[in-house]
Write a protein that holds these residues in place. Structure first.
Motif, PDB file in Angstrom:
ATOM      1  N   ALA A  49       5.412   2.395  -2.914  1.00  0.00           N
ATOM      2  CA  ALA A  49       4.352   3.094  -2.306  1.00  0.00           C
ATOM      3  C   ALA A  49       2.929   2.740  -3.118  1.00  0.00           C
ATOM      4  O   ALA A  49       1.862   2.599  -2.615  1.00  0.00           O
ATOM      5  CB  ALA A  49       4.546   4.516  -2.314  1.00  0.00           C
ATOM      6  N   SER A  50       3.199   2.614  -4.390  1.00  0.00           N
ATOM      7  CA  SER A  50       2.015   2.588  -5.516  1.00  0.00           C
ATOM      8  C   SER A  50       1.336   1.270  -5.314  1.00  0.00           C
ATOM      9  O   SER A  50       0.330   1.097  -5.189  1.00  0.00           O
ATOM     10  CB  SER A  50       2.595   2.569  -6.827  1.00  0.00           C
ATOM     11  OG  SER A  50       3.189   3.782  -7.220  1.00  0.00           O
ATOM     12  N   TRP A  94       1.496  -0.244  -2.289  1.00  0.00           N
ATOM     13  CA  TRP A  94       0.817  -0.267  -1.189  1.00  0.00           C
ATOM     14  C   TRP A  94      -0.788   0.367  -1.253  1.00  0.00           C
ATOM     15  O   TRP A  94      -1.694  -0.175  -1.090  1.00  0.00           O
ATOM     16  CB  TRP A  94       1.490   0.285  -0.064  1.00  0.00           C
ATOM     17  CG  TRP A  94       0.671   0.808   1.081  1.00  0.00           C
ATOM     18  CD1 TRP A  94       0.406  -0.061   2.118  1.00  0.00           C
ATOM     19  CD2 TRP A  94       0.219   2.134   1.510  1.00  0.00           C
ATOM     20  NE1 TRP A  94      -0.233   0.478   3.236  1.00  0.00           N
ATOM     21  CE2 TRP A  94      -0.342   2.071   2.774  1.00  0.00           C
ATOM     22  CE3 TRP A  94       0.136   3.162   0.907  1.00  0.00           C
ATOM     23  CZ2 TRP A  94      -1.215   2.874   3.422  1.00  0.00           C
ATOM     24  CZ3 TRP A  94      -0.346   4.274   1.336  1.00  0.00           C
ATOM     25  CH2 TRP A  94      -0.872   4.312   2.792  1.00  0.00           C
ATOM     26  N   TRP A  95      -0.704   1.379  -2.365  1.00  0.00           N
ATOM     27  CA  TRP A  95      -1.728   2.166  -2.355  1.00  0.00           C
ATOM     28  C   TRP A  95      -2.857   1.397  -3.166  1.00  0.00           C
ATOM     29  O   TRP A  95      -4.046   1.338  -2.962  1.00  0.00           O
ATOM     30  CB  TRP A  95      -1.375   3.292  -3.610  1.00  0.00           C
ATOM     31  CG  TRP A  95      -2.419   4.223  -3.810  1.00  0.00           C
ATOM     32  CD1 TRP A  95      -3.336   4.263  -4.896  1.00  0.00           C
ATOM     33  CD2 TRP A  95      -2.884   5.260  -2.923  1.00  0.00           C
ATOM     34  NE1 TRP A  95      -4.232   5.325  -4.847  1.00  0.00           N
ATOM     35  CE2 TRP A  95      -3.952   5.940  -3.725  1.00  0.00           C
ATOM     36  CE3 TRP A  95      -2.419   6.003  -1.677  1.00  0.00           C
ATOM     37  CZ2 TRP A  95      -4.846   7.107  -3.042  1.00  0.00           C
ATOM     38  CZ3 TRP A  95      -3.208   6.849  -0.990  1.00  0.00           C
ATOM     39  CH2 TRP A  95      -4.186   7.383  -1.939  1.00  0.00           C
ATOM     40  N   VAL A  96      -2.362   0.207  -4.087  1.00  0.00           N
ATOM     41  CA  VAL A  96      -3.404  -0.665  -4.734  1.00  0.00           C
ATOM     42  C   VAL A  96      -3.687  -1.933  -3.885  1.00  0.00           C
ATOM     43  O   VAL A  96      -4.478  -2.701  -4.412  1.00  0.00           O
ATOM     44  CB  VAL A  96      -3.064  -0.861  -6.001  1.00  0.00           C
ATOM     45  CG1 VAL A  96      -2.985   0.434  -7.036  1.00  0.00           C
ATOM     46  CG2 VAL A  96      -1.524  -1.527  -6.082  1.00  0.00           C
ATOM     47  N   GLY A  97      -3.246  -1.984  -2.782  1.00  0.00           N
ATOM     48  CA  GLY A  97      -3.892  -2.948  -2.028  1.00  0.00           C
ATOM     49  C   GLY A  97      -2.727  -3.828  -1.445  1.00  0.00           C
ATOM     50  O   GLY A  97      -3.109  -4.901  -0.699  1.00  0.00           O
ATOM     51  N   ALA A 127      -0.618  -5.226   1.098  1.00  0.00           N
ATOM     52  CA  ALA A 127      -0.485  -4.791   2.667  1.00  0.00           C
ATOM     53  C   ALA A 127      -0.202  -6.114   3.094  1.00  0.00           C
ATOM     54  O   ALA A 127      -0.868  -6.744   3.802  1.00  0.00           O
ATOM     55  CB  ALA A 127      -1.634  -4.373   3.144  1.00  0.00           C
TER      56      ALA A 127
END
Lengths: 401, 444
Positions: free
Chosen positions: B335-336, B338-341, B343
């Motif tokens: 999740a982290s 994904w949170w920092v980009g 994708a």
């Protein structure tokens, strides 16, 4: 006088090295008559004096000390090994001095003056043929290079450590190497005024230093006897001095280099060799894998650590005063863009590091339930402690404000 | 002196102390810490080896550990003497670039050796460590130290492109070989040691790919490596994670998920590469991940209960808590990322799941086979083939290394000849060099 100045004075480590040598002489009193001990003392004291006042040493001291060492070795009876060692020393150093004398005479003939700075000034005028000074200059430097003991002239150093008494070899080798470096300093003084000569001398010193590091590194990994390993480590120290001279030659910084690096280097060398040479005598030679450790390591592990500290400092292991000397030269080479020599230095250092770690492992070996009954003589252990503690003090002196 | 001998701990705690201190130092960012750390690790193994029942055999076997330590000492010396702020002097840019590259190579060399990614000491995980009682577990420390080194020293090697790419290729090859060997070994403990190597190598590839932030790769590695290290340690103390069907299934799931989570970002990020490199990454990364997933699920065989009546124990045993802890970081890390980009393209995100799912599903089928006998025979044949293939690769590598060693020995022979010992030859040698010293300047 500040504490740092007192501790950094080369007289202190040299005095400690002399104390270690005297302790060893005391421990060998049963094997050697009193006259023999006094004879060795007559060699040790001049060696120590030459090291303590190295910056004032004249060029004539080098052949005098070499002759004194050879005479001291020749007196060691009934063991034939020191005598053989003396013979080798006379042949090798005698040959080197003879060739050097030819070079010096040629330079004097070509220029009409005898002082090196004046010779360079005359040569700068272009009145002498290039062929003459191009032959004379390398020959005039040969004596210093051979005395420094860098490969391919490293055999006499290892021979001396194997053949001579552990009391004599460290101070004798340190004095001869230091006087060899000073010989080169005296011969190269003022060379910066003569550009072509500086280029030639710089190239020769760089080549000699690279050969010393590469051949020294290769030889060190092949050595089986601990005494010869210490001798090859001393040869690498000779390579270090050659690299220091290669950095400063032709730049007019020789005097500064002598006081800032060469004098502390010589003092450190004397003290580190004192501990390392004795430790080598007490380390098992080429033991099988998994064999029990040496007598000293099993019976007196702390004394062994004191000796190992001296050996580690000789190899430039980080955290020892010896490492600082290696790092200073590495920085000097990097600043001047001498990458080839820096690579050779790095290889020499890695080989030295690997060798002393092997020495540590072989020394302690595999644990056994059997504790050696007889202890190592107290004076020998005291000599190890004097060397180790002296080097620790040298290291601490660098940390003082 | 007798007091000193009482103060020195026995071989087991002394070696353990050295290794613990070594691993702690490897994880520290200080200049000399990694070199000292790996040196302590080598010293720990030496300490155990010399105290073992067969020191003549064990001491040389673990002697190679000094090699990575030496490489790290060189890197530290370069940093201190030339590159770091302590150097404090201007250096020519070309020399700076050259020595930065040498430093990166030294660090990666050390890490790759510890991760069994160089042909010099690759099969060390095949054999137990130097202590008889705890030996099976000890080699797992080395790949862990290798990954820690890659992770903590990442700023010193990731910026050098050729070093990063070379390391990625070697690590991918190591992951494939480790998965193959884990599959080929019959003993579960030996397979687990190779799975630890696989985890470290795959996490190293993830680091060099730059697909996710460094700390995310580290958390995912902790999940995978921690699972296998725990299983390995548990094998020495009653194999609690395999006792009973529930525990076995729980640990199968933990092992599979943590491996899948470690491999997924690497394969999913292939979507951002050129089509050729994407296919290469998916194939070369996917096959080892599928194989490792299969081993994780199929080889964790349920151990029979030894007692007629199971001893009543608390529900909160380490073997029940550990999966929660080990798996806890996985969703947080992803999740982290994904949170920092991070994708990935949806298609590649799905494709990246295929190897792990396929390997896990096939593994589950072999745990509960529909038709007994035929599957077991196929498994035995495949295992045999895997062993043969691994031995072939190792044999080729050894032949290459021994060939290089022989060449070095031949070239170094003149060094021995310099020590003939005859004084007359010394003088002849001296005269020869003196003549050379005269001739060389004249020829310039």
């Amino acid at each position: 006088m500040s504490a740092r100045a007192v501790l950094a004075d080369p007289a202190l480590p040299v005095a400690l090295a002399l104390v270690a040598a005297l302790l060893l002489l005391a421990s060998e009193r049963r094997q050697r008559p009193l006259s023999g001990s006094l004879g060795l003392l007559l060699v040790l004291v001049p060696c120590a004096l030459a090291l303590a006042w190295l910056d004032a040493a004249s060029w004539i001291l080098a052949p005098l000390v070499a002759a004194l060492v050879a005479a001291g070795l020749a007196r060691e009876r009934p063991d034939p090994l020191p005598g053989e060692c003396a013979l080798k020393l006379v042949w090798v150093l005698g040959g080197a001095f003879a060739l050097t004398a030819v070079g010096v005479a040629l330079l004097a003939l070509a220029t009409g003056v005898t002082a090196p700075p004046e010779q360079w000034s005359v040569l700068r005028l272009g009145l002498s043929q290039r062929m003459v000074w191009a032959v004379a200059l390398p020959l005039a430097l040969l004596g210093g290079v051979v005395l420094l003991g860098g490969a391919p002239f490293h055999f006499w150093v290892a021979d001396l450590f194997q053949g001579a008494s552990a009391a004599l070899a460290p101070l004798a080798v340190a004095a001869l190497q230091a006087l060899g470096a000073m010989w080169l300093v005296r011969r190269l003084a003022g060379l910066e005024v003569f550009g072509d000569g500086a280029v030639l001398a710089g190239a020769l010193l760089r080549t000699a230093a690279i050969a010393a590091f590469l051949a020294g590194a290769g030889t060190l990994l092949l050595q089986r006897r601990p005494e010869r390993r210490v001798g090859t480590l001393a040869s690498l120290q000779g390579g270090l001095a050659l690299a220091a001279l290669a950095v400063t030659t032709g730049r007019g910084q020789l005097d500064a280099m002598v006081s800032a690096w060469l004098v502390p280097w010589a003092a450190h060398l004397a003290l580190a060799l004192s501990g390392a040479a004795l430790l080598a005598r007490l380390t098992p030679a080429d033991p099988a894998a998994g064999a029990p450790g040496g007598h000293l390591f099993r019976r007196h592990p702390l004394s062994a650590f004191a000796g190992l500290y001296a050996l580690f400092s000789l190899a430039g292991v980080p955290g020892t005063p010896g490492a600082v000397l290696w790092l200073e030269i590495a920085r000097g080479l990097a600043t001047n863009g001498l990458n080839g020599l820096l690579i050779a230095l790095a290889l020499g250092w890695l080989a030295a590091f690997a060798t002393v770690m092997r020495e540590l492992r072989e020394g302690f070996g595999a644990p056994t339930a059997v504790r050696p009954e007889r202890s190592v003589p107290l004076p020998a252990r005291a000599a190890l402690w004097v060397s180790g503690a002296g080097l620790a003090v040298l290291g601490a002196a660098r940390l003082l404000p | 002196m007798r007091l000193l001998s009482h103060l020195v701990p026995g071989p087991l705690p002394a070696g353990g102390l050295l290794c613990t201190a070594g691993l702690a130092l490897v994880a520290m960012p200080a200049r000399f810490a990694p070199a000292l750390g790996v040196e302590l690790l080598a010293a720990g193994f030496w300490w155990w080896a010399r105290a073992s029942d067969e020191p003549a055999f064990q001491v040389p076997r673990w002697g190679w550990l000094r090699r990575p330590a030496t490489a790290l000492w060189l890197a530290a010396a370069i940093e201190v003497a030339l590159l770091g702020p302590a150097a404090g002097f201007p250096m020519p840019p070309a020399a700076l670039a050259f020595w930065s590259r040498v430093e990166a190579i030294a660090i990666v060399w050390a890490a790759l050796e510890l991760l069994a990614a160089l042909p010099l000491a690759r099969p060390f995980s095949d054999l137990p460590g130097p202590l008889l009682a705890h030996g099976a577990w000890l080699p797992a420390l080395l790949p862990a130290a290798g990954f820690l080194l890659l992770w903590r020293q990442a700023p010193r090697w990731l910026d050098v492109d050729e070093v990063r790419e070379g390391a990625a290729v070697l690590l991918l090859l190591t992951a494939a070989l480790a998965a193959l060997r884990a599959y080929g070994r019959r003993r579960w403990t030996a397979g687990l040691r190779w799975l630890v190597v696989f985890d470290g190598a795959l996490a190293g590839v993830l680091l060099s790919s730059g697909a996710v932030p460094l700390w995310v790769a580290a958390v995912l590695w902790i999940g995978a490596c921690g699972t296998h290290a725990y299983l390995l340690a548990a094998e020495l103390g009653g194999a609690a994670p395999r006792r009973g069907p529930v525990m076995a299934m729980l640990w199968r799931m933990t092992s599979w998920i943590s491996t899948a989570a470690l491999g997924w970002p690497l394969l999913a990020a292939a979507g951002d590469l050129s089509p050729r490199r994407a296919v290469l990454t998916l194939v070369c990364g996917g096959i080892p991940i599928a194989l490792a997933s299969w081993v994780n699920v199929a080889r964790l065989v349920e151990a029979p209960e030894r007692r007629a009546l199971a001893r009543p124990v608390s529900w909160l045993t380490p073997s029940r808590i550990a999966p929660v802890v080990l798996l806890g970081g996985v969703p947080m890390a992803l999740a982290s990322a994904w949170w920092v980009g991070f994708a990935p393209r949806p298609l590649f995100a799905l494709l990246a799941l295929v190897p792990a799912v396929l390997g896990g599903a096939l593994g589950l089928l072999s745990v509960h086979p529909a038709e007994a006998g035929r599957g077991a025979l196929a498994d035995r044949i495949a295992q045999h083939a895997a062993r043969r293939l691994f031995r072939l690769v190792i044999g080729l590598e050894r032949a290459l290394v021994s060939g290089a060693e022989r060449l070095v020995r031949v070239l170094a022979a003149p060094l021995r000849d310099l020590h003939t010992g005859d004084a007359q030859e010394y003088v002849l040698f001296l005269v020869g060099v003196a003549v050379l010293a005269i001739l060389l300047p004249l020829l310039r």
